[in-house]
Design a protein around this motif. Structure first.
Motif, mmCIF file in Angstrom:
data_model
loop_
_atom_site.group_PDB
_atom_site.id
_atom_site.type_symbol
_atom_site.label_atom_id
_atom_site.label_comp_id
_atom_site.label_asym_id
_atom_site.label_seq_id
_atom_site.Cartn_x
_atom_site.Cartn_y
_atom_site.Cartn_z
ATOM 1 N N TRP A 161 -12.186 -18.698 -17.484
ATOM 2 C CA TRP A 161 -11.000 -17.836 -18.100
ATOM 3 C C TRP A 161 -11.652 -16.330 -17.334
ATOM 4 O O TRP A 161 -12.696 -16.082 -17.661
ATOM 5 C CB TRP A 161 -10.736 -17.666 -18.922
ATOM 6 C CG TRP A 161 -9.557 -18.598 -19.561
ATOM 7 C CD1 TRP A 161 -8.502 -19.416 -18.986
ATOM 8 C CD2 TRP A 161 -10.166 -19.656 -20.530
ATOM 9 N NE1 TRP A 161 -8.161 -20.588 -20.250
ATOM 10 C CE2 TRP A 161 -9.596 -20.568 -20.587
ATOM 11 C CE3 TRP A 161 -11.935 -19.653 -21.225
ATOM 12 C CZ2 TRP A 161 -10.519 -21.952 -20.945
ATOM 13 C CZ3 TRP A 161 -11.481 -20.964 -22.325
ATOM 14 C CH2 TRP A 161 -10.900 -21.460 -22.160
ATOM 15 N N CYS A 162 -10.990 -15.178 -16.834
ATOM 16 C CA CYS A 162 -11.430 -13.833 -15.885
ATOM 17 C C CYS A 162 -11.801 -13.361 -18.238
ATOM 18 O O CYS A 162 -12.807 -12.391 -17.291
ATOM 19 C CB CYS A 162 -9.779 -13.197 -15.925
ATOM 20 S SG CYS A 162 -8.554 -12.950 -17.245
ATOM 21 N N SER A 163 -10.846 -13.821 -18.785
ATOM 22 C CA SER A 163 -11.877 -12.951 -19.530
ATOM 23 C C SER A 163 -11.204 -13.889 -21.229
ATOM 24 O O SER A 163 -10.359 -14.539 -21.224
ATOM 25 C CB SER A 163 -11.309 -11.573 -20.533
ATOM 26 O OG SER A 163 -10.279 -11.758 -21.331
ATOM 27 N N VAL A 220 -9.100 -12.528 -24.226
ATOM 28 C CA VAL A 220 -7.669 -12.181 -23.678
ATOM 29 C C VAL A 220 -6.897 -13.679 -23.515
ATOM 30 O O VAL A 220 -6.455 -14.652 -24.022
ATOM 31 C CB VAL A 220 -7.150 -10.907 -21.997
ATOM 32 C CG1 VAL A 220 -5.859 -11.027 -21.999
ATOM 33 C CG2 VAL A 220 -7.960 -9.349 -22.875
ATOM 34 N N CYS A 221 -7.766 -14.259 -21.778
ATOM 35 C CA CYS A 221 -7.266 -15.322 -21.799
ATOM 36 C C CYS A 221 -7.794 -16.637 -21.989
ATOM 37 O O CYS A 221 -7.076 -17.848 -22.617
ATOM 38 C CB CYS A 221 -7.615 -16.031 -19.994
ATOM 39 S SG CYS A 221 -6.144 -14.144 -19.045
ATOM 40 N N GLY A 222 -8.795 -16.492 -22.305
ATOM 41 C CA GLY A 222 -9.289 -17.768 -23.706
ATOM 42 C C GLY A 222 -8.348 -17.550 -24.632
ATOM 43 O O GLY A 222 -8.174 -18.581 -24.851
ATOM 44 N N VAL A 229 -10.454 -18.236 -9.923
ATOM 45 C CA VAL A 229 -9.215 -17.192 -10.333
ATOM 46 C C VAL A 229 -9.402 -18.236 -11.932
ATOM 47 O O VAL A 229 -9.162 -18.976 -12.642
ATOM 48 C CB VAL A 229 -7.750 -17.535 -9.448
ATOM 49 C CG1 VAL A 229 -8.601 -16.743 -8.216
ATOM 50 C CG2 VAL A 229 -7.592 -19.202 -9.498
ATOM 51 N N CYS A 230 -8.582 -16.959 -12.738
ATOM 52 C CA CYS A 230 -8.444 -17.853 -13.729
ATOM 53 C C CYS A 230 -7.532 -18.624 -14.490
ATOM 54 O O CYS A 230 -6.841 -18.807 -13.363
ATOM 55 C CB CYS A 230 -7.860 -16.550 -14.598
ATOM 56 S SG CYS A 230 -7.958 -16.778 -17.140
ATOM 57 N N ALA A 231 -8.625 -19.929 -15.450
ATOM 58 C CA ALA A 231 -7.620 -20.918 -15.451
ATOM 59 C C ALA A 231 -6.396 -20.781 -16.016
ATOM 60 O O ALA A 231 -5.338 -21.951 -16.026
ATOM 61 C CB ALA A 231 -8.339 -21.587 -16.703
ATOM 62 N N GLU A 232 -5.979 -19.607 -16.865
ATOM 63 C CA GLU A 232 -4.730 -19.581 -17.299
ATOM 64 C C GLU A 232 -3.792 -19.272 -16.416
ATOM 65 O O GLU A 232 -3.841 -18.448 -14.910
ATOM 66 C CB GLU A 232 -4.611 -17.984 -18.619
ATOM 67 C CG GLU A 232 -3.244 -16.908 -18.622
ATOM 68 C CD GLU A 232 -2.191 -18.473 -19.773
ATOM 69 O OE1 GLU A 232 -3.571 -19.126 -19.867
ATOM 70 O OE2 GLU A 232 -1.569 -18.791 -20.041
ATOM 71 N N ILE A 233 -2.689 -19.850 -16.232
ATOM 72 C CA ILE A 233 -1.645 -20.002 -14.824
ATOM 73 C C ILE A 233 -0.624 -18.318 -14.732
ATOM 74 O O ILE A 233 -0.665 -17.930 -13.972
ATOM 75 C CB ILE A 233 -0.696 -20.948 -14.805
ATOM 76 C CG1 ILE A 233 -0.487 -21.140 -13.185
ATOM 77 C CG2 ILE A 233 0.511 -21.318 -15.847
ATOM 78 C CD1 ILE A 233 -1.081 -21.911 -12.517
ATOM 79 N N THR A 234 -0.738 -17.387 -15.729
ATOM 80 C CA THR A 234 -0.171 -16.843 -15.987
ATOM 81 C C THR A 234 -0.307 -15.682 -15.249
ATOM 82 O O THR A 234 -0.133 -14.108 -15.129
ATOM 83 C CB THR A 234 1.000 -16.079 -17.543
ATOM 84 O OG1 THR A 234 -0.434 -16.196 -17.966
ATOM 85 C CG2 THR A 234 1.598 -17.451 -17.652
ATOM 86 N N CYS A 235 -1.414 -15.748 -15.616
ATOM 87 C CA CYS A 235 -2.835 -14.637 -14.803
ATOM 88 C C CYS A 235 -3.776 -14.407 -13.502
ATOM 89 O O CYS A 235 -3.012 -14.057 -12.805
ATOM 90 C CB CYS A 235 -3.997 -14.481 -15.766
ATOM 91 S SG CYS A 235 -5.235 -13.227 -15.582
ATOM 92 N N GLN A 236 -4.449 -15.896 -13.146
ATOM 93 C CA GLN A 236 -5.076 -16.219 -11.598
ATOM 94 C C GLN A 236 -5.650 -14.977 -11.076
ATOM 95 O O GLN A 236 -5.722 -14.358 -10.148
ATOM 96 C CB GLN A 236 -3.267 -16.578 -10.985
ATOM 97 C CG GLN A 236 -3.153 -17.429 -11.658
ATOM 98 C CD GLN A 236 -1.991 -18.638 -10.263
ATOM 99 O OE1 GLN A 236 -2.067 -18.203 -9.188
ATOM 100 N NE2 GLN A 236 -0.713 -18.376 -10.912
HETATM 101 ZN ZN LIG Z 1 -6.831 -14.489 -17.574
#
Ligand SMILES: [Zn+2]
Length: 170
Positions: free
Chosen positions: A137-139, A142-144, A116-123
């Motif tokens: 990150w998922c992307s 965006v999240c990176g 799951v994405c390391a960005e906590i607001t995303c997951q």
């Molecule tokens: Zn993400």
């Protein structure tokens, strides 16, 4: 039927953490989701208990996927069949059997590439296809970038504070 890793990814992503939307907000929606993927039959109905099991499985999977960045699931009845290679199949049919199939997908070879994405607001769940399995990150777009911008701002603020305290002492 989707590939095992994709099945787990899509199941985890039925809850969009960032938008706070849930594709599995009722037993009927759960049965429909499973039916659309060929996991449950047209006559299978989900109960409130099934929905609770599905949500527990989903969050257990998300928590486990989180550990794939650096390695518990609810108990669902599975047995090993050999036809000709060994694989896990659900003991029951219906909705519980369908949920057991998602749980069994973790035995797939690409399981440890699911994160799951390391960005906590995303997951958001994703399959890390990078050679050295280093994707966080998922992307990246965006999240990176979001994470890096935040780190950059924090560093800048830190150095500003440092400058300020230097001036204080002068
Ligand atoms: Zn993400």
């Amino acid at each position: 039927m989707p590939a095992p890793a994709e099945l787990v990814r899509d199941f985890v992503n039925t809850l969009d953490v960032e938008c706070d939307t849930d594709e599995l907000s009722s037993p009927a929606e759960l049965a429909l989701w499973l039916r659309e993927r060929g996991l449950a039959g047209p006559l299978d109905r989900a109960t409130d208990d099934d929905l609770a099991t599905a949500l527990a499985l989903r969050e257990a999977l998300r928590a486990t996927l989180r550990t794939h960045h650096d390695q518990a699931l609810p108990v669902l009845p599975l047995r090993v069949v050999v036809d000709p290679l060994p694989r896990l199949v659900p003991v029951e049919s219906g909705v519980r059997g369908a949920l057991a199939m998602i749980a069994a997908a973790v035995a797939d070879a690409s399981w440890d590439r699911l994160k799951v994405c390391a960005e906590i607001t995303c997951q958001w769940a994703f399959i890390d296809v990078s050679k050295n399995r280093s994707r966080s990150w998922c992307s990246m777009r965006v999240c990176g970038n979001r994470t890096k911008t935040r780190a950059y701002r924090a560093r800048k603020q830190g150095s500003r504070r440092l400058q300020a305290s230097n001036t204080d002492t002068v």
